[in-house]
Design a protein around this motif. Structure first.
Motif, PDB file in Angstrom:
ATOM      1  N   ASN A   1      -4.173   0.387 -11.278  1.00 13.07           N
ATOM      2  CA  ASN A   1      -5.080   1.540 -11.260  1.00 13.07           C
ATOM      3  C   ASN A   1      -6.167   1.397 -12.322  1.00 13.07           C
ATOM      4  O   ASN A   1      -7.337   1.709 -12.078  1.00 13.07           O
ATOM      5  N   MET A   2      -5.784   0.937 -13.521  1.00 10.09           N
ATOM      6  CA  MET A   2      -6.773   0.738 -14.579  1.00 10.09           C
ATOM      7  C   MET A   2      -7.812  -0.294 -14.148  1.00 10.09           C
ATOM      8  O   MET A   2      -9.015  -0.093 -14.312  1.00 10.09           O
ATOM      9  N   ARG A   3      -7.334  -1.411 -13.621  1.00 13.72           N
ATOM     10  CA  ARG A   3      -8.266  -2.471 -13.225  1.00 13.72           C
ATOM     11  C   ARG A   3      -9.209  -1.999 -12.125  1.00 13.72           C
ATOM     12  O   ARG A   3     -10.400  -2.336 -12.120  1.00 13.72           O
ATOM     13  N   PHE A   4      -8.673  -1.226 -11.200  1.00 12.79           N
ATOM     14  CA  PHE A   4      -9.521  -0.710 -10.121  1.00 12.79           C
ATOM     15  C   PHE A   4     -10.608   0.194 -10.688  1.00 12.79           C
ATOM     16  O   PHE A   4     -11.780   0.097 -10.326  1.00 12.79           O
ATOM     17  N   ASN A   5     -10.234   1.074 -11.610  1.00 10.76           N
ATOM     18  CA  ASN A   5     -11.214   1.981 -12.218  1.00 10.76           C
ATOM     19  C   ASN A   5     -12.243   1.242 -13.061  1.00 10.76           C
ATOM     20  O   ASN A   5     -13.361   1.724 -13.250  1.00 10.76           O
ATOM     21  N   LEU A   6     -11.869   0.068 -13.574  1.00 15.69           N
ATOM     22  CA  LEU A   6     -12.795  -0.735 -14.381  1.00 15.69           C
ATOM     23  C   LEU A   6     -13.682  -1.631 -13.526  1.00 15.69           C
ATOM     24  O   LEU A   6     -14.545  -2.326 -14.054  1.00 15.69           O
ATOM     25  N   GLY A   7     -13.467  -1.642 -12.216  1.00 12.89           N
ATOM     26  CA  GLY A   7     -14.289  -2.471 -11.344  1.00 12.89           C
ATOM     27  C   GLY A   7     -13.724  -3.848 -11.087  1.00 12.89           C
ATOM     28  O   GLY A   7     -14.331  -4.649 -10.381  1.00 12.89           O
ATOM     29  N   ASP A   8     -12.547  -4.158 -11.660  1.00 14.44           N
ATOM     30  CA  ASP A   8     -11.906  -5.451 -11.414  1.00 14.44           C
ATOM     31  C   ASP A   8     -11.086  -5.318 -10.133  1.00 14.44           C
ATOM     32  O   ASP A   8      -9.856  -5.228 -10.154  1.00 14.44           O
ATOM     33  N   VAL A   9     -11.783  -5.323  -8.992  1.00 16.53           N
ATOM     34  CA  VAL A   9     -11.135  -5.025  -7.713  1.00 16.53           C
ATOM     35  C   VAL A   9     -10.117  -6.104  -7.350  1.00 16.53           C
ATOM     36  O   VAL A   9      -9.004  -5.796  -6.923  1.00 16.53           O
ATOM     37  N   GLN A  10     -10.479  -7.369  -7.528  1.00 17.51           N
ATOM     38  CA  GLN A  10      -9.556  -8.431  -7.167  1.00 17.51           C
ATOM     39  C   GLN A  10      -8.309  -8.393  -8.041  1.00 17.51           C
ATOM     40  O   GLN A  10      -7.191  -8.591  -7.561  1.00 17.51           O
ATOM     41  N   GLY A  11      -8.501  -8.140  -9.353  1.00 13.73           N
ATOM     42  CA  GLY A  11      -7.346  -8.013 -10.234  1.00 13.73           C
ATOM     43  C   GLY A  11      -6.457  -6.853  -9.830  1.00 13.73           C
ATOM     44  O   GLY A  11      -5.222  -6.944  -9.897  1.00 13.73           O
ATOM     45  N   ALA A  12      -7.073  -5.744  -9.409  1.00 11.10           N
ATOM     46  CA  ALA A  12      -6.303  -4.587  -8.952  1.00 11.10           C
ATOM     47  C   ALA A  12      -5.496  -4.935  -7.702  1.00 11.10           C
ATOM     48  O   ALA A  12      -4.312  -4.589  -7.596  1.00 11.10           O
ATOM     49  N   ILE A  13      -6.128  -5.623  -6.760  1.00  2.00           N
ATOM     50  CA  ILE A  13      -5.423  -6.020  -5.528  1.00  2.00           C
ATOM     51  C   ILE A  13      -4.223  -6.893  -5.866  1.00  2.00           C
ATOM     52  O   ILE A  13      -3.125  -6.721  -5.318  1.00  2.00           O
ATOM     53  N   ASP A  14      -4.409  -7.832  -6.795  1.00  4.93           N
ATOM     54  CA  ASP A  14      -3.295  -8.707  -7.193  1.00  4.93           C
ATOM     55  C   ASP A  14      -2.149  -7.899  -7.789  1.00  4.93           C
ATOM     56  O   ASP A  14      -0.969  -8.162  -7.497  1.00  4.93           O
ATOM     57  N   ASP A  15      -2.481  -6.917  -8.634  1.00  6.73           N
ATOM     58  CA  ASP A  15      -1.427  -6.106  -9.256  1.00  6.73           C
ATOM     59  C   ASP A  15      -0.740  -5.193  -8.242  1.00  6.73           C
ATOM     60  O   ASP A  15       0.487  -5.015  -8.288  1.00  6.73           O
ATOM     61  N   TYR A  16      -1.508  -4.584  -7.339  1.00  2.00           N
ATOM     62  CA  TYR A  16      -0.873  -3.759  -6.299  1.00  2.00           C
ATOM     63  C   TYR A  16       0.083  -4.612  -5.458  1.00  2.00           C
ATOM     64  O   TYR A  16       1.185  -4.172  -5.107  1.00  2.00           O
ATOM     65  N   THR A  17      -0.347  -5.829  -5.150  1.00  2.00           N
ATOM     66  CA  THR A  17       0.505  -6.734  -4.371  1.00  2.00           C
ATOM     67  C   THR A  17       1.780  -7.059  -5.139  1.00  2.00           C
ATOM     68  O   THR A  17       2.882  -7.102  -4.565  1.00  2.00           O
ATOM     69  N   GLN A  18       1.660  -7.278  -6.455  1.00  2.00           N
ATOM     70  CA  GLN A  18       2.827  -7.551  -7.281  1.00  2.00           C
ATOM     71  C   GLN A  18       3.767  -6.348  -7.315  1.00  2.00           C
ATOM     72  O   GLN A  18       4.996  -6.503  -7.240  1.00  2.00           O
ATOM     73  N   ALA A  19       3.198  -5.131  -7.423  1.00  2.00           N
ATOM     74  CA  ALA A  19       4.026  -3.921  -7.418  1.00  2.00           C
ATOM     75  C   ALA A  19       4.778  -3.788  -6.095  1.00  2.00           C
ATOM     76  O   ALA A  19       5.971  -3.428  -6.072  1.00  2.00           O
ATOM     77  N   ILE A  20       4.115  -4.105  -4.992  1.00  2.00           N
ATOM     78  CA  ILE A  20       4.750  -4.017  -3.668  1.00  2.00           C
ATOM     79  C   ILE A  20       5.864  -5.055  -3.546  1.00  2.00           C
ATOM     80  O   ILE A  20       6.915  -4.798  -2.940  1.00  2.00           O
ATOM     81  N   SER A  21       5.646  -6.239  -4.136  1.00  2.00           N
ATOM     82  CA  SER A  21       6.688  -7.270  -4.074  1.00  2.00           C
ATOM     83  C   SER A  21       7.939  -6.835  -4.838  1.00  2.00           C
ATOM     84  O   SER A  21       9.048  -7.260  -4.518  1.00  2.00           O
ATOM     85  N   LYS A  22       7.779  -6.002  -5.864  1.00  2.00           N
ATOM     86  CA  LYS A  22       8.916  -5.500  -6.631  1.00  2.00           C
ATOM     87  C   LYS A  22       9.565  -4.299  -5.948  1.00  2.00           C
ATOM     88  O   LYS A  22      10.746  -4.024  -6.165  1.00  2.00           O
ATOM     89  N   ASP A  23       8.783  -3.563  -5.154  1.00  2.00           N
ATOM     90  CA  ASP A  23       9.303  -2.379  -4.459  1.00  2.00           C
ATOM     91  C   ASP A  23       8.586  -2.272  -3.117  1.00  2.00           C
ATOM     92  O   ASP A  23       7.463  -1.767  -3.027  1.00  2.00           O
ATOM     93  N   ALA A  24       9.247  -2.755  -2.068  1.00  2.00           N
ATOM     94  CA  ALA A  24       8.616  -2.819  -0.742  1.00  2.00           C
ATOM     95  C   ALA A  24       8.370  -1.443  -0.141  1.00  2.00           C
ATOM     96  O   ALA A  24       7.650  -1.332   0.863  1.00  2.00           O
ATOM     97  N   SER A  25       8.930  -0.388  -0.732  1.00  2.00           N
ATOM     98  CA  SER A  25       8.737   0.973  -0.193  1.00  2.00           C
ATOM     99  C   SER A  25       7.738   1.774  -1.019  1.00  2.00           C
ATOM    100  O   SER A  25       7.683   2.997  -0.899  1.00  2.00           O
ATOM    101  N   PHE A  26       6.932   1.104  -1.827  1.00  2.00           N
ATOM    102  CA  PHE A  26       6.010   1.760  -2.763  1.00  2.00           C
ATOM    103  C   PHE A  26       4.775   2.233  -1.987  1.00  2.00           C
ATOM    104  O   PHE A  26       3.759   1.541  -1.910  1.00  2.00           O
ATOM    105  N   ALA A  27       4.838   3.437  -1.446  1.00  2.00           N
ATOM    106  CA  ALA A  27       3.773   3.943  -0.570  1.00  2.00           C
ATOM    107  C   ALA A  27       2.442   4.064  -1.313  1.00  2.00           C
ATOM    108  O   ALA A  27       1.376   3.731  -0.773  1.00  2.00           O
ATOM    109  N   LYS A  28       2.483   4.570  -2.577  1.00  2.00           N
ATOM    110  CA  LYS A  28       1.233   4.743  -3.328  1.00  2.00           C
ATOM    111  C   LYS A  28       0.548   3.403  -3.580  1.00  2.00           C
ATOM    112  O   LYS A  28      -0.683   3.326  -3.582  1.00  2.00           O
ATOM    113  N   ALA A  29       1.346   2.357  -3.811  1.00  2.00           N
ATOM    114  CA  ALA A  29       0.753   1.040  -4.040  1.00  2.00           C
ATOM    115  C   ALA A  29       0.049   0.540  -2.781  1.00  2.00           C
ATOM    116  O   ALA A  29      -1.038  -0.048  -2.856  1.00  2.00           O
ATOM    117  N   TYR A  30       0.640   0.772  -1.609  1.00  2.00           N
ATOM    118  CA  TYR A  30      -0.029   0.412  -0.360  1.00  2.00           C
ATOM    119  C   TYR A  30      -1.324   1.199  -0.181  1.00  2.00           C
ATOM    120  O   TYR A  30      -2.369   0.641   0.183  1.00  2.00           O
TER     121      TYR A  30
END
Length: 660
Positions: free
Chosen positions: A422-451
């Protein structure tokens, strides 16, 4: 010297070509009109059309640009503009020749500047940018070769403000994607992210200047510095600045803001940076000198009465009891050390105090978290809380450092990675944000907010199809109605962007069913209905949005746009005026109301609105918006003059909205 017939413009003798591009040339010339034939710089721009009407219009704009450059030349650190003229299919502007050496020669790899030297450099260049900004001019191509140390005065001169080639490109590519390649004109490290999309702002020049300072402080060659396209650029720059000896944290923070990826997070005016520098000049009283041999600090018992010197009777303790007491004391001391009970107790007090003051006094809360972390450096939740406070206080580098440290302490936490995303997305680092959201989903496949948030990041990246996939997954996983509604609403926008308007309409309606009091959902459905041609349905949605949020200017403005399409110009005028009444600086409504005044033939009111819009755009550093407003003002003024001369002249004014 050649005869007058062989001189450019009957006056300038070409000496050499300094630079040549498809759009034109920069030449060194001699002015034959003055004794000694002093040198000057002649910039040539090839006119892109032979159509007489278009050519005349382009020339008018170019001469206006030349007049601005003439005004800029009044500053002692900007070259004078001597003349502007056209010959056949080219336009020429003549400027003062500046002898000296460029900043490129001063920025030598392996020879870093001191912090005081770069501060002096900023104080020398920023007033020049401030002067140009006061005239509505962005340099847009700032780099070391454009800064010349005058051979006689020693002053840094700033060359090539407001490149004239941009004018004809804007005219000939109206409504098309620009093909100008910035990499031909500036090294990538000096280009702010928005310049890659041909949207230079005042703060784009601040970005370029900040990167020059980073280059100077580190002594690194340009190919070892990160560009704006590097998703890890903020972390790399932070690491580089940490290696600079004796760098004031205030200067480091200032540079971080100057080169921030998000334009809105940078200093918007050069005067803002200068004001920050001036604050550093406040004299800090020196600390009192420490004594040469500080006294040793000894522990004192609670009772301070003197110990009598007379001998005391010694009490005899049985050895087994002494052994038992000693063992108990040893076990107790071991437990205290092992479990860090005093540290944990004190740290908990700091954590409670931080939570209590976080809302009212963020800095005090940060200080408390810092004290707690000094005792318990592996306390992940304290790192997260302090990181959020740092972020809210405008220190994203410290925020990211804290949250990354928390992730290192708790590598299995999907929540922590999600927060960093969320921080990276707000800072404009969109690709970094996508990578982190993907990592969060890999740790919790039911993470609706991350999707759902990864969908928003993908949509921001331009991948609406990928965003739709993520929103769909979030809808399937969502337990909370708020998350499901947000996913429907965002998927509505992505469908609409892909021109799948019926699917978009269905999703916006689903979002409304889940959250009937959400004004934004009605606004977005109103937009979709307008795109579908259902103008009455669009008006109905905007009416509901106004009922829910009567003090928001947005639904009034959007309803005004729909009324314009229906040719209800009076209704549109009323809506634009209401939006302005709620927010006096609502630039889109002011601009569009100005165009409406022109359609009603109220030229003075139109000019007043457009001049206000022009000023607001300038205050925001939005040069494209500023130039659009100036263009409309110029058209209106010419149409008004033509009407005075000939009542039959066509004075049609386009009604294209800034917002669409």
């Amino acid at each position: 010297m050649s005869t007058t017939q062989n001189l450019l413009g009957g006056r300038y003798q070409l000496i050499s070509v300094l630079n040549e591009q498809p759009s034109g040339r920069t030449m060194l010339a001699a002015d034959a009109h003055y004794p000694g034939h002093p040198h000057c710089v002649v910039r040539e721009l090839h006119l892109p059309t032979r159509n007489p009407m278009t050519r005349q219009f382009i020339l008018r704009l170019l001469k206006q640009k030349a007049a601005v450059l003439e005004d800029l030349g009044q500053h002692p650190q900007i070259p004078n503009a001597y003349a502007a003229f056209d010959v056949e299919q080219s336009f020429y502007i003549v400027q003062e020749f500046i002898p000296g050496r460029s900043l490129d020669e001063e920025l030598q790899p392996g020879q870093p500047w001191s912090p005081s030297a770069v501060t002096d450099f900023l104080r020398e260049v920023l007033p020049v940018l401030g002067f140009a900004q006061a005239h509505g001019v962005v340099h847009g191509n700032l780099k070391p070769s454009k800064l010349i140390r005058h051979a006689e005065t020693g002053q840094l001169m700033v060359l090539d403000f407001g490149s004239i080639k941009n004018v004809s490109q804007k005219v000939t590519s109206k409504g098309q994607t620009s093909t100008h390649n910035f990499s031909e004109s500036a090294h990538p490290i000096y280009l702010a992210p928005e310049q890659l999309h041909n949207q230079p702002l005042f703060c784009s020049d601040h970005y370029a200047l900040g990167m020059m300072v980073v280059q100077a402080l580190t002594g690194l060659p340009v190919n070892e510095l990160p560009t704006a396209q590097n998703p890890e650029q903020p972390e790399i720059l932070t690491s580089l600045l940490k290696t600079v000896p004796s760098l004031d944290p205030a200067l480091s923070h200032l540079l971080s803001q100057m080169v921030h990826a998000i334009p809105e997070r940078r200093y918007q005016k050069a005067t803002d940076i200068l004001a920050e520098l001036e604050r550093w000049q406040e004299v800090t009283p020196p600390a009192p000198p420490a004594p040469p041999h500080p006294p040793a600090v000894e522990w004192q018992p609670a009772e301070t009465s003197p110990v009598p010197t007379a001998s005391r009777a010694r009490r005899s303790w049985p050895w087994p009891l002494v052994g038992a007491l000693g063992l108990a004391a040893l076990i107790g001391a071991t437990a205290v050390v092992a479990f860090k009970l005093p540290q944990r107790f004190i740290a908990r007090r700091h954590l409670n105090a931080a939570a209590a003051v976080a809302t009212d006094d963020p800095q005090a809360a940060i200080d408390r978290y810092t004290q707690a972390l000094a005792l318990l450096p592996d306390h992940a939740e304290a790192l997260i809380q302090r990181g959020q406070l740092y972020f809210d206080s405008g220190n994203p580098e410290a925020a990211l450092a804290d949250i990354s440290a928390a992730i290192a302490q708790a590598p299995d936490s999907s929540d922590y990675v999600y927060e960093r995303a969320n921080m990276r997305f707000n800072l404009g680092d969109v690709q970094g944000a996508i990578d982190d959201y993907t990592q969060a989903i890999s740790k919790d496949a039911s993470f609706a907010k991350a999707y759902a948030n990864r969908g928003s990041a993908r949509a921001s990246w331009g991948d609406d199809r990928g965003a739709i996939d993520d929103y769909t997954q979030a809808i399937a996983l969502a337990v909370q109605p708020e998350i499901e509604a947000a996913a429907y609403l965002n998927r509505c926008l992505s469908y609409s962007n892909l021109n799948e308007q019926q699917l978009a309409l269905n999703d916006c309606s689903a979002a409304i069913n889940l959250r009937p009091s959400h004004a934004l959902a009605y606004q977005n459905r109103g937009l979709v209905r307008r795109r579908l041609g259902d103008f009455q349905g669009s008006l109905q949605d905007y009416n509901i949005a106004i009922q829910i949020e009567p003090n928001s200017p947005d639904p009034y403005y959007n309803r005004g746009l729909t009324r314009q399409v229906l040719n209800d110009l009076s209704g549109a005028m009323a809506d634009f005026s209401q939006a302005i009444a709620i927010d006096a600086n609502y630039v889109f409504a002011i601009y569009d109301r100005g165009l409406l005044h022109a359609q009603f033939n109220d030229i003075q009111a139109a000019l007043t609105d457009l001049q206000t819009a022009s000023r607001l755009c300038l205050d925001l550093g939005r040069t494209g918006c500023y130039e659009d407003a100036q263009f409309q003002i110029s058209r209106l003024q010419r149409a008004d003059e033509a009407d005075d001369a000939d009542a039959g002249t066509d004075a049609t004014v386009p009604t294209t909205s800034l917002a669409e």
